[in-house]
Design an enzyme around this catalytic site. Structure first.
Site, PDB file in Angstrom:
ATOM      1  N   TRP A 150      30.245  65.642  14.722  1.00  0.00           N
ATOM      2  CA  TRP A 150      29.984  66.708  14.280  1.00  0.00           C
ATOM      3  C   TRP A 150      29.610  67.847  15.333  1.00  0.00           C
ATOM      4  O   TRP A 150      29.642  68.991  15.032  1.00  0.00           O
ATOM      5  CB  TRP A 150      28.502  66.553  13.264  1.00  0.00           C
ATOM      6  N   GLY A 227      32.422  59.529  19.496  1.00  0.00           N
ATOM      7  CA  GLY A 227      30.869  58.843  18.884  1.00  0.00           C
ATOM      8  C   GLY A 227      30.248  58.123  19.609  1.00  0.00           C
ATOM      9  O   GLY A 227      30.095  58.214  21.124  1.00  0.00           O
ATOM     10  N   SER A 228      29.378  57.393  19.192  1.00  0.00           N
ATOM     11  CA  SER A 228      28.476  56.402  20.024  1.00  0.00           C
ATOM     12  C   SER A 228      28.964  55.359  20.494  1.00  0.00           C
ATOM     13  O   SER A 228      29.994  54.948  20.171  1.00  0.00           O
ATOM     14  CB  SER A 228      27.165  56.276  19.237  1.00  0.00           C
ATOM     15  N   GLU A 249      35.614  58.677  23.572  1.00  0.00           N
ATOM     16  CA  GLU A 249      34.883  59.358  24.338  1.00  0.00           C
ATOM     17  C   GLU A 249      33.432  59.054  23.711  1.00  0.00           C
ATOM     18  O   GLU A 249      33.231  59.498  22.662  1.00  0.00           O
ATOM     19  CB  GLU A 249      34.989  60.576  24.362  1.00  0.00           C
ATOM     20  N   LEU A 250      32.666  58.242  24.377  1.00  0.00           N
ATOM     21  CA  LEU A 250      31.450  57.793  23.825  1.00  0.00           C
ATOM     22  C   LEU A 250      30.023  58.420  24.501  1.00  0.00           C
ATOM     23  O   LEU A 250      30.394  59.650  24.972  1.00  0.00           O
ATOM     24  CB  LEU A 250      31.321  56.327  24.216  1.00  0.00           C
ATOM     25  N   CYS A 283      27.438  65.672  24.442  1.00  0.00           N
ATOM     26  CA  CYS A 283      27.478  64.236  25.454  1.00  0.00           C
ATOM     27  C   CYS A 283      27.517  64.458  26.997  1.00  0.00           C
ATOM     28  O   CYS A 283      27.168  63.663  27.671  1.00  0.00           O
ATOM     29  CB  CYS A 283      28.722  63.466  25.022  1.00  0.00           C
TER      30      CYS A 283
END
Length: 478
Positions: A150, A227-228, A249-250, A283
């Site tokens: 988001w 996300g995570s 991509e974390l 991030c």
């Protein structure tokens, strides 16, 4: 607005199969801004079947035809940029100027990959067989699924959808349920490309009705996640059952090193707005600040002064520089991180509380912590909020060693005026991306991504299309 669009399956907008909806809450007012459709499992399965049909038509197009389609999409996105930016700020709360920039970066992804679509080249390799030759070609991997977060609801979709379409893949977009409207606007812009039905699909809903059927279906050959790390680890396990390609991509926990020869004003003037952009919910934002002893006090003073001057409020107000956190859970999490740090001995020098200026919304003051140690939670974990945690260092070796003491490796930054020090820092830092005297890492022409627990694969640049292509070798003897 949400009911005007809804889910996008087989080339048309429609409601959920069972008519189900879920409220989309404003992080500014905490009230619903509308009701978005919630896809059923049958809706997602229909989207996959449609994507298979669309793939057959789309992969048959030439790279030049796909390029024209992506340019048409970018043109439509330009036409609707004011509408899109407003939707981004409405759903995320981020300042409108940041939303406008995000939409602009999204347009640029489609422009860049429109040109890359024309350059999906193969090559000829000399064969050892008399009269033979090797032909190496590249072809679309198949149906791709894009799972996005988001915090950058437009840019994250563009980074996945644009290269997938350029490669000749069909794509199923599954955005965060907190920001479905931005995805709807973007998908509606994609209609300007006159794509065959099924080439682009949009499903919004919980894991059980969207993620699970996508991951279980062997027709889906590629998944991309922003996300995570925890979710990424689970996706890798789930993808193994059907041998899907995976890129992701974390999380991050970016270090920022301010060496003793740094331009202090430059470091402060760019670090403060970067740290508090999107209320720190980025991030690649710097989380762990390492400042040389000789500059520490001046850096802290300058940082606190600038942080306190930021205007907090509704992102739709052009004067606002920092908006709210996305939801109440994130607000509570940030309160806990700060409380833990103070209890462990960190010094709170700015912020550290919910803003008292607002009766509603998830507003938290720009926060600065000093005397932070590496074992504190605020340093050991990505805080994903408006917290600058600042620690001292006395030597280059110490700073680089401490900066690398993390399982994460998405981005890292340093400020120095020494070319030699800059080169050593880039070579030493364990990170997918490094910024020296700059935080500007996200660009359509450059590969964006991390290492270690921060993910795999790249988005952007010539590298960004590779994960959407299979390589085929043919030995031809005539």
């Amino acid at each position: 607005m949400y009911q005007t669009y809804g889910l996008f399956i087989d080339g048309r907008w429609r409601k959920a199969g069972d008519g189900g909806t879920s409220p989309v809450l404003s992080p500014v007012t905490e009230k619903p801004v509308g009701e978005a459709p919630v896809a059923t499992r049958a809706d997602t399965e229909e989207a996959i079947a449609s994507a298979a049909r669309g793939l057959a038509a789309w992969r048959a197009k030439t790279g030049f035809e796909r390029a024209d389609a992506l340019h048409a999409i970018a043109d439509e996105m330009i036409r609707r940029k004011a509408e899109a930016a407003r939707m981004i700020s409405t759903e995320t709360g981020k300042p409108i100027a940041q939303s406008e920039r995000e939409w602009g970066l999204s347009i640029d992804q489609f422009r860049w990959y429109a040109e890359e679509a024309r350059r999906v080249y193969g090559r000829i390799v000399e064969s050892r067989v008399p009269g033979g030759r090797f032909e190496v070609t590249r072809e679309p991997v198949g149906i791709a699924a894009a799972f996005t977060a988001w915090n950058f609801p437009a840019a994250l979709i563009a980074r996945k959808a644009a290269p997938a379409l350029a490669a000749g893949c069909s794509v199923i977009i599954r955005p965060s349920s907190q920001t479905p409207g931005v995805a709807m606007v973007m998908v509606d812009c994609m209609r300007a490309g006159n794509l065959p039905a099924g080439v682009v699909s949009l499903v919004v809903g919980p894991t059980s009705s969207t993620y699970v059927p996508i991951m279980a279906d062997k027709a889906v050959r590629k998944v991309s996640l922003t996300g995570s790390t925890r979710v990424g680890q689970q996706m890798i396990r789930d993808a193994a059952d059907t041998m899907k390609k995976v890129s992701m991509e974390l999380g991050g926990n970016a270090p920022l090193i301010v060496f003793d020869d740094a331009d202090l004003d430059l470091a402060l003037n760019v670090a403060v707005p970067t740290k508090y952009a999107n209320a720190g919910q980025v991030c690649v934002t710097p989380d762990r600040f390492f400042v040389h002893d000789s500059l520490y006090d001046a850096f802290v003073d300058g940082f606190v002064t600038r942080a306190r001057a930021l205007v907090l409020g509704d992102g739709l107000d052009p004067s606002v520089q920092m908006g709210p956190l996305i939801n109440r859970n994130r607000l509570s999490e940030i309160e806990g991180v700060v409380a833990d740090a103070v209890k462990a001995g960190a010094r709170l020098v700015a912020g550290g509380a919910r803003s008292s200026r607002f009766n509603a919304g998830h507003f938290y003051e720009p926060t600065v912590l000093t005397d932070v140690t590496d074992d504190m939670r605020v340093f050991a974990e990505e805080n994903f909020g408006p917290i600058a945690a600042i620690a001292r260092f006395s030597s280059d070796d110490e700073a680089l060693e401490r900066a690398n003491a993390s399982d994460m490796g998405l981005s890292a930054y340093a400020f120095t005026t020494s070319p030699k020090r800059a080169r050593r820092t880039v070579a030493t830092l364990k990170s997918g991306m490094v910024g020296i005297n700059s935080f500007a890492l996200a660009a359509s022409e450059a590969p964006f991504g991390g290492t270690n627990h921060s993910g795999m694969g790249r988005e952007g640049g010539v590298e960004g299309i590779a994960d959407y292509l299979d390589t085929k070798l043919a030995q031809i003897v005539l």
